[in-house]
Scaffold this motif. Sequence first.
Motif, PDB file in Angstrom:
ATOM      1  N   ILE A  15      -1.692 -45.903 -77.487  1.00  0.00           N
ATOM      2  CA  ILE A  15      -1.439 -46.378 -76.298  1.00  0.00           C
ATOM      3  C   ILE A  15      -3.492 -45.727 -76.012  1.00  0.00           C
ATOM      4  N   PRO A  16      -4.472 -45.001 -76.727  1.00  0.00           N
ATOM      5  CA  PRO A  16      -5.404 -44.856 -76.415  1.00  0.00           C
ATOM      6  C   PRO A  16      -6.571 -45.737 -77.174  1.00  0.00           C
ATOM      7  N   VAL A  18      -5.669 -48.795 -77.601  1.00  0.00           N
ATOM      8  CA  VAL A  18      -5.529 -50.449 -77.152  1.00  0.00           C
ATOM      9  C   VAL A  18      -6.187 -50.450 -75.701  1.00  0.00           C
ATOM     10  N   ALA A  19      -5.586 -49.233 -74.930  1.00  0.00           N
ATOM     11  CA  ALA A  19      -6.585 -48.875 -73.626  1.00  0.00           C
ATOM     12  C   ALA A  19      -8.550 -48.705 -73.713  1.00  0.00           C
ATOM     13  N   PHE A  20      -8.976 -48.068 -74.418  1.00  0.00           N
ATOM     14  CA  PHE A  20     -10.303 -47.996 -74.748  1.00  0.00           C
ATOM     15  C   PHE A  20     -11.284 -48.835 -75.915  1.00  0.00           C
ATOM     16  N   GLU A  21     -10.083 -49.394 -76.350  1.00  0.00           N
ATOM     17  CA  GLU A  21     -11.072 -51.001 -76.926  1.00  0.00           C
ATOM     18  C   GLU A  21     -11.988 -51.005 -77.283  1.00  0.00           C
TER      19      GLU A  21
END
Length: 96
Positions: A15-16, A18-21
């Motif tokens: 999740i982090p 993908v979210a902060f890519e």
Amino acid sequence: MILGMAAVTYVPRMIPLVAFESLKLPGFLERVLKNVPYAVLGALIFPGVFFIQSGMLYGLAGALIAFLFSYLGASVIIVVTGTILTLAGAGLLFSL
């Protein structure tokens, strides 16, 4: 059960990522975060130097030998193997 445990382990890590890519961190923060694994490793290993069952001097000697190998530029496997062999040899030598 194994698939469930894999999902529970994988999802919080994904999740982090993908979210902060697309998030671009400041250079200073990137440099700090690159050193976090080394700091955590040091925090985990350092207390073990003082609480070794063979004695604190034995632990300090091992830490000093490992630091010396590292300072000379040896790879991690050489540092670990060299420290183990050196302390094992010293233990055999001083037990005679």
